[in-house]
Design a protein around this motif. Structure first.
Motif, short mmCIF file in Angstrom:
data_model
loop_
_atom_site.label_atom_id
_atom_site.label_comp_id
_atom_site.label_asym_id
_atom_site.label_seq_id
_atom_site.Cartn_x
_atom_site.Cartn_y
_atom_site.Cartn_z
N ALA A 58 0.83 -1.22 0.00
CA ALA A 58 0.00 0.00 0.00
C ALA A 58 0.86 1.26 0.00
O ALA A 58 0.43 2.31 -0.50
N SER A 59 2.09 1.17 0.51
CA SER A 59 2.98 2.33 0.55
C SER A 59 3.64 2.58 -0.81
O SER A 59 4.34 3.57 -0.98
N GLY A 60 3.43 1.65 -1.75
CA GLY A 60 3.96 1.84 -3.10
C GLY A 60 5.18 1.00 -3.45
O GLY A 60 5.72 1.11 -4.54
N VAL A 61 5.62 0.15 -2.52
CA VAL A 61 6.76 -0.73 -2.80
C VAL A 61 6.24 -2.01 -3.44
O VAL A 61 5.29 -2.62 -2.93
N ARG A 62 6.82 -2.40 -4.53
CA ARG A 62 6.45 -3.66 -5.20
C ARG A 62 7.01 -4.82 -4.39
O ARG A 62 7.99 -4.67 -3.66
N THR A 63 6.40 -5.99 -4.57
CA THR A 63 6.83 -7.16 -3.80
C THR A 63 6.95 -8.38 -4.70
O THR A 63 6.30 -8.49 -5.74
N ALA A 64 7.81 -9.31 -4.26
CA ALA A 64 8.01 -10.56 -4.98
C ALA A 64 8.40 -11.65 -4.01
O ALA A 64 8.91 -11.38 -2.91
N ILE A 65 8.16 -12.87 -4.42
CA ILE A 65 8.64 -14.06 -3.73
C ILE A 65 9.50 -14.83 -4.72
O ILE A 65 9.11 -15.01 -5.87
N ILE A 66 10.66 -15.29 -4.24
CA ILE A 66 11.49 -16.21 -5.01
C ILE A 66 11.76 -17.41 -4.10
O ILE A 66 12.37 -17.27 -3.04
N SER A 67 11.29 -18.57 -4.51
CA SER A 67 11.44 -19.78 -3.71
C SER A 67 12.01 -20.91 -4.56
O SER A 67 11.64 -21.07 -5.72
N GLY A 68 12.89 -21.67 -3.97
CA GLY A 68 13.45 -22.82 -4.65
C GLY A 68 12.48 -23.98 -4.74
O GLY A 68 12.62 -24.86 -5.57
N ARG A 69 11.47 -23.98 -3.89
CA ARG A 69 10.47 -25.05 -3.88
C ARG A 69 9.20 -24.56 -4.56
O ARG A 69 8.99 -23.36 -4.69
N THR A 70 8.34 -25.50 -4.94
CA THR A 70 7.07 -25.17 -5.57
C THR A 70 5.94 -25.83 -4.80
O THR A 70 5.98 -27.03 -4.54
N THR A 71 4.95 -25.02 -4.41
CA THR A 71 3.79 -25.54 -3.72
C THR A 71 2.59 -24.61 -3.94
O THR A 71 2.76 -23.39 -3.92
N PRO A 72 1.42 -25.17 -4.11
CA PRO A 72 0.22 -24.34 -4.30
C PRO A 72 -0.09 -23.44 -3.10
O PRO A 72 -0.70 -22.39 -3.26
N VAL A 73 0.35 -23.85 -1.93
CA VAL A 73 0.10 -23.05 -0.72
C VAL A 73 0.76 -21.67 -0.84
O VAL A 73 0.17 -20.66 -0.47
N VAL A 74 1.96 -21.62 -1.39
CA VAL A 74 2.66 -20.35 -1.54
C VAL A 74 1.97 -19.48 -2.59
O VAL A 74 1.83 -18.27 -2.42
N GLU A 75 1.50 -20.11 -3.65
CA GLU A 75 0.76 -19.35 -4.67
C GLU A 75 -0.48 -18.71 -4.06
O GLU A 75 -0.79 -17.54 -4.30
N ARG A 76 -1.18 -19.46 -3.24
CA ARG A 76 -2.39 -18.94 -2.59
C ARG A 76 -2.05 -17.81 -1.62
O ARG A 76 -2.73 -16.78 -1.58
N ARG A 77 -1.00 -17.98 -0.84
CA ARG A 77 -0.59 -16.94 0.12
C ARG A 77 -0.18 -15.66 -0.61
O ARG A 77 -0.57 -14.57 -0.21
N ALA A 78 0.59 -15.79 -1.67
CA ALA A 78 1.00 -14.62 -2.45
C ALA A 78 -0.21 -13.89 -3.01
O ALA A 78 -0.28 -12.65 -2.95
N LYS A 79 -1.16 -14.63 -3.52
CA LYS A 79 -2.37 -14.01 -4.08
C LYS A 79 -3.17 -13.30 -2.99
O LYS A 79 -3.63 -12.17 -3.18
N ASN A 80 -3.32 -13.94 -1.84
CA ASN A 80 -4.07 -13.34 -0.72
C ASN A 80 -3.45 -12.04 -0.24
O ASN A 80 -4.15 -11.13 0.18
#
Length: 179
Positions: A58-80
């Motif tokens: 909300a302050s205007g800083v963009r965000t990203a996740i970089i993970s070596g593992r793949t899981t749908p849980v992380v995709e859901r958390r990032a979207k939320n």
């Protein structure tokens, strides 16, 4: 933390940040991997960390996740949380960083990264503000610009977000909105 780094140095680095990147296991979680009998996995995330990330966005800083593992849980958390960029199953995080910087037309000094283990270290050392969580590998902590007081999955991401927001002058307003 390198002996030459001070709180003022961290604040000066944080002022330039336009993109904050997070590792997942050991940073947004406690680092434990939970597998069910059917082979699926689950992770626990800290709500304080989540709200910190939302405030940072909300302050205007963009965000990203970089993970070596793949899981749908992380995709859901990032979207939320509204995290704009998600890269999973990518072990060479420096390659991902370079791709992302090209896409966003940013340079290293505009990036903050929060990690905990050796695969994070090349990015931590390259970006403008490379930090480790308190529970990170000792070698990683030694080479980070700063180390959070909180452990991974226990408020470290919130602390990281608030450091950036404080340096950029947006934290007080974000908190005041709840008064």
């Amino acid at each position: 933390m390198p002996p030459e780094m001070t709180s003022l140095d961290l604040q000066q680095r944080a002022q330039a940040i336009k993109l904050a990147i997070f590792d997942v296991d050991g940073v947004l979680t406690d680092g434990k991997l939970y597998f069910l009998v059917d082979g699926s996995e689950f992770k626990t995330f800290n709500t304080l960390d989540g709200h910190g990330i939302k405030m940072l966005i909300a302050s205007g800083v963009r965000t990203a996740i970089i993970s070596g593992r793949t899981t749908p849980v992380v995709e859901r958390r990032a979207k939320n949380l509204g995290i704009q960029h998600l890269y999973q199953g990518r072990e060479d995080k420096l390659v991902v960083l370079d791709e992302l910087l090209g896409e966003l037309d940013l340079s290293y000094e505009h990036v903050a990264y929060l990690g905990d283990d050796l695969p994070d270290l090349p990015v931590i050392r390259r970006v403008g503000l490379g930090m480790a969580v308190a529970s990170a590998d000792a070698f990683v902590r030694q080479h980070a610009h700063g180390v959070t007081q909180a452990r991974g999955g226990e408020g470290a991401a919130r602390e990281f977000c608030e450091l950036i927001m404080r340096a950029q002058g947006s934290l007080d307003a974000a908190q005041a909105a709840y008064l």
